[in-house]
Design a protein around this motif. Sequence first.
Motif, short mmCIF file in Angstrom:
data_model
loop_
_atom_site.label_atom_id
_atom_site.label_comp_id
_atom_site.label_asym_id
_atom_site.label_seq_id
_atom_site.Cartn_x
_atom_site.Cartn_y
_atom_site.Cartn_z
N GLN A 76 0.85 -1.18 0.00
CA GLN A 76 0.00 0.00 0.00
C GLN A 76 0.89 1.25 0.00
OE1 GLN A 76 -3.19 0.00 -0.28
NE2 GLN A 76 -3.77 2.11 0.20
N VAL A 77 0.60 2.14 -0.91
CA VAL A 77 1.38 3.38 -1.01
C VAL A 77 0.85 4.39 -0.01
CG1 VAL A 77 1.97 5.30 -2.52
CG2 VAL A 77 1.94 2.96 -3.42
N GLN A 78 1.74 5.05 0.68
CA GLN A 78 1.35 6.10 1.62
C GLN A 78 1.86 7.44 1.14
OE1 GLN A 78 2.79 4.80 5.51
NE2 GLN A 78 0.78 3.95 5.96
N LEU A 79 1.01 8.45 1.31
CA LEU A 79 1.36 9.83 0.99
C LEU A 79 1.30 10.62 2.28
CD1 LEU A 79 -0.84 10.33 -2.22
CD2 LEU A 79 1.58 9.69 -2.11
N VAL A 80 2.36 11.36 2.58
CA VAL A 80 2.41 12.14 3.81
C VAL A 80 2.67 13.60 3.47
CG1 VAL A 80 3.56 12.45 6.03
CG2 VAL A 80 3.28 10.14 5.09
N GLU A 81 1.67 14.44 3.81
CA GLU A 81 1.79 15.87 3.56
C GLU A 81 2.39 16.58 4.76
OE1 GLU A 81 -2.43 14.94 1.72
OE2 GLU A 81 -1.38 14.44 3.57
N SER A 82 3.02 17.70 4.49
CA SER A 82 3.54 18.56 5.55
C SER A 82 3.59 20.00 5.03
CB SER A 82 4.93 18.11 6.00
OG SER A 82 5.85 18.18 4.91
N GLY A 83 3.77 20.93 5.97
CA GLY A 83 3.97 22.31 5.58
C GLY A 83 2.79 23.23 5.81
N GLY A 84 1.65 22.67 6.23
CA GLY A 84 0.50 23.53 6.48
C GLY A 84 0.71 24.37 7.73
N GLY A 85 -0.21 25.30 7.94
CA GLY A 85 -0.11 26.16 9.11
C GLY A 85 -0.94 27.40 8.97
N LEU A 86 -0.69 28.34 9.88
CA LEU A 86 -1.40 29.62 9.90
C LEU A 86 -0.50 30.68 9.28
CD1 LEU A 86 -3.68 31.52 10.87
CD2 LEU A 86 -2.46 31.66 13.07
N VAL A 87 -1.07 31.45 8.36
CA VAL A 87 -0.30 32.50 7.69
C VAL A 87 -1.21 33.70 7.48
CG1 VAL A 87 -0.81 31.62 5.39
CG2 VAL A 87 1.26 32.98 5.75
N GLN A 88 -0.62 34.88 7.48
CA GLN A 88 -1.39 36.10 7.24
C GLN A 88 -1.69 36.27 5.76
OE1 GLN A 88 0.76 39.39 8.98
NE2 GLN A 88 -0.04 38.95 11.02
N PRO A 89 -2.77 36.97 5.44
CA PRO A 89 -3.04 37.26 4.02
C PRO A 89 -1.84 37.91 3.36
CG PRO A 89 -4.93 37.84 5.36
CD PRO A 89 -3.83 37.47 6.33
N GLY A 90 -1.56 37.46 2.13
CA GLY A 90 -0.40 37.94 1.41
C GLY A 90 0.86 37.14 1.65
N GLY A 91 0.81 36.25 2.61
CA GLY A 91 1.97 35.44 2.95
C GLY A 91 2.13 34.23 2.05
N SER A 92 3.11 33.40 2.39
CA SER A 92 3.44 32.22 1.60
C SER A 92 3.57 30.98 2.47
CB SER A 92 4.76 32.43 0.85
OG SER A 92 4.68 33.51 -0.05
N LEU A 93 3.29 29.85 1.88
CA LEU A 93 3.53 28.55 2.49
C LEU A 93 3.97 27.59 1.40
CD1 LEU A 93 0.50 27.85 4.90
CD2 LEU A 93 2.89 28.19 5.56
N ARG A 94 4.72 26.59 1.81
CA ARG A 94 5.13 25.53 0.88
C ARG A 94 4.69 24.19 1.44
NH1 ARG A 94 8.59 25.20 -3.42
NH2 ARG A 94 9.57 23.17 -3.84
N LEU A 95 3.84 23.52 0.72
CA LEU A 95 3.39 22.18 1.10
C LEU A 95 4.24 21.13 0.40
CD1 LEU A 95 -0.49 22.56 0.83
CD2 LEU A 95 1.00 23.14 2.74
N SER A 96 4.49 20.05 1.10
CA SER A 96 5.23 18.93 0.52
C SER A 96 4.46 17.64 0.75
CB SER A 96 6.63 18.82 1.13
OG SER A 96 7.41 19.94 0.77
#
Length: 120
Positions: free
Chosen positions: A1-21
């Motif tokens: 069984q293949v597993q996918l694990v996400e990371s990188g979420g969170g709280l950010v202000q409008p106009g900000g940036s995040l990178r999900l993996s």
Amino acid sequence: QVQLVESGGGLVQPGGSLRLSCVSSGRIFSMYDMSWYRQTPGKQRELVADISSGGIVNYAASVEGRFTISRDNAKNTVSLQMNSLKPEDTAVYYCNARYWGFHAEAGNYWGQGTQVTVSS
């Protein structure tokens, strides 16, 4: 069984940036078409961006020009760079992998999701 694990979420202000993996445990990552979806309470899951096994990308109109999807087959990873975030980008973001060829790891797989909240 293949597993996918996400990371990188969170709280950010409008106009900000995040990178999900999203990291895959599978052995045929390079063969998967990979996508990011998002979902808010009471709404259907919607496609945000996808990247084919050949590197062709596609974006939802709502994120075009702000988000960038990329993949690193050597690291079994797909990423979503999110810039100029808006409150309406708030959602749980899910990684998806699809391959329908003849292989033991063929199929449609989902990660567990990572919360992104855009708020001041």
